[in-house]
Structures are given as structure tokens and as C-alpha cells.
Design a protein around this motif. Sequence first.
Motif, PDB file in Angstrom:
ATOM      1  N   PHE A  80       4.807   1.202  -0.959  1.00 15.45           N
ATOM      2  CA  PHE A  80       4.880   2.411  -0.129  1.00 15.45           C
ATOM      3  C   PHE A  80       4.291   3.758  -1.119  1.00 15.45           C
ATOM      4  CE2 PHE A  80       6.275   6.307   2.630  1.00 15.45           C
ATOM      5  CZ  PHE A  80       5.031   5.779   3.540  1.00 15.45           C
ATOM      6  N   GLY A  81       3.548   4.699  -0.795  1.00 16.49           N
ATOM      7  CA  GLY A  81       3.143   6.260  -1.197  1.00 16.49           C
ATOM      8  C   GLY A  81       2.470   5.659  -2.672  1.00 16.49           C
ATOM      9  N   LYS A  82       2.777   4.418  -3.674  1.00 16.65           N
ATOM     10  CA  LYS A  82       2.102   4.355  -4.619  1.00 16.65           C
ATOM     11  C   LYS A  82       0.694   3.568  -4.367  1.00 16.65           C
ATOM     12  CE  LYS A  82       6.426   5.650  -6.972  1.00 16.65           C
ATOM     13  NZ  LYS A  82       7.127   5.307  -8.119  1.00 16.65           N
ATOM     14  N   ILE A  83      -0.405   4.054  -5.692  1.00 14.53           N
ATOM     15  CA  ILE A  83      -1.042   3.289  -5.819  1.00 14.53           C
ATOM     16  C   ILE A  83      -0.980   2.921  -7.111  1.00 14.53           C
ATOM     17  CG2 ILE A  83      -3.871   2.996  -5.758  1.00 14.53           C
ATOM     18  CD1 ILE A  83      -4.308   4.870  -3.299  1.00 14.53           C
ATOM     19  N   HIS A  84      -1.124   1.778  -7.569  1.00 13.27           N
ATOM     20  CA  HIS A  84      -1.046   0.899  -8.844  1.00 13.27           C
ATOM     21  C   HIS A  84      -2.797   0.487  -9.851  1.00 13.27           C
ATOM     22  CE1 HIS A  84       3.468   0.390  -8.387  1.00 13.27           C
ATOM     23  NE2 HIS A  84       3.212   1.047  -9.303  1.00 13.27           N
ATOM     24  N   VAL A  85      -2.685   1.327 -10.636  1.00  9.85           N
ATOM     25  CA  VAL A  85      -4.528   1.000 -10.481  1.00  9.85           C
ATOM     26  C   VAL A  85      -4.465   0.150 -12.561  1.00  9.85           C
ATOM     27  CG1 VAL A  85      -6.629   2.441 -11.501  1.00  9.85           C
ATOM     28  CG2 VAL A  85      -4.981   3.203  -9.473  1.00  9.85           C
ATOM     29  N   ALA A  86      -5.088  -0.447 -12.553  1.00 10.59           N
ATOM     30  CA  ALA A  86      -5.051  -1.423 -13.877  1.00 10.59           C
ATOM     31  C   ALA A  86      -7.055  -1.065 -13.695  1.00 10.59           C
ATOM     32  CB  ALA A  86      -4.445  -2.644 -13.582  1.00 10.59           C
ATOM     33  N   VAL A  87      -7.410  -1.222 -15.505  1.00 10.19           N
ATOM     34  CA  VAL A  87      -8.553  -0.510 -15.760  1.00 10.19           C
ATOM     35  C   VAL A  87      -9.176  -1.302 -16.744  1.00 10.19           C
ATOM     36  CG1 VAL A  87      -9.894   0.943 -16.507  1.00 10.19           C
ATOM     37  CG2 VAL A  87      -8.851   1.769 -14.722  1.00 10.19           C
ATOM     38  N   LYS A  88      -9.788  -1.886 -17.120  1.00 10.89           N
ATOM     39  CA  LYS A  88     -10.595  -2.238 -18.040  1.00 10.89           C
ATOM     40  C   LYS A  88     -11.816  -2.323 -18.523  1.00 10.89           C
ATOM     41  CE  LYS A  88      -8.287  -7.902 -17.228  1.00 10.89           C
ATOM     42  NZ  LYS A  88      -8.301  -8.665 -17.276  1.00 10.89           N
TER      43      LYS A  88
END
Length: 142
Positions: A80-88
Motif C-alpha cells: 500500500f502506498g508504494k510502487i516498486h520498480v525494477a528496470v533492465k
Amino acid sequence: MTKFPCDEDMSTFEITVCDGAASLFLCNPYVGHRELPETIQALEKFGAGGQGGCVELRWRELGPEYGLAAFHAVMDFRQFGKIHVAVKAQSARFEFGNGEVAAEAKLYFVTEPALFDNFLRGLRALRDGHSNTAELVGFRPQ
């Protein structure tokens, strides 16, 4: 990210990714004109729920068999309240020594729903020709 028109079928995007600390990577994938509206549609479905889930943004493919730059991002909205972003991300291939290589990066950062909504508004402005840039602000995971 900044959009640079290329021809009637594709645009080039300059995408700069920062993990909120000291790591920074830039890549320039070509993106078909249909891909941006499809990406926006997927992100709208992701953001509208607010209930959680994941969405993947994929522009071009990673790997030695592809010569162009690539960008992949997975956004995970399960906390809740956070978006985790993983980038390649991968640069275009270039000559190095006796062969070809591409610079690559894996970066991770966290953003918030309101910042994601601002990013989505920026992408819509890109699509509609009202702007050439969109930014997803994030910070280093704690």
C-alpha cells in the motif's frame, strides 16, 4: 524520458533511469507509434485499480541477437502506498575489442501512486503531442 520523432513508423526515446542514489543509466530504444498508446493503456489499467498487482513495460528485446537499445520495467503495486520498480536496460550494441557489446543496467527504485499518476499524465501528453517529456520520480528503497 524524452521522445524524438524518427519517421512515420517509429520514434526514439531517450530514457534516463536513476535509482535515487548514485546509479544512472541512459538508453535510446526505438518505439513504434502503436506501442506508446498500448503502454499507456496497460499503465492506466494498472493505476486505476489501486488494489495491487504488477505491470510490465517492454520496449525492444534484451540480448546479443538484437542490436538496438532495449528498456524493460516491472512495476509492482502490492505494498500500500508504494510502487516498486525494477528496470533492465541495454544500450545499442557497439564495437569493443574483437566483437560487439552493449552496456547494461539493472536498477531498482520506489515511487508512489501520486507520482505514478503524474508520469501517466506525462505519457498522455507525449502521445497527444503536447509535450516531449515524461518523468517518473522515484527514490531509493529503504
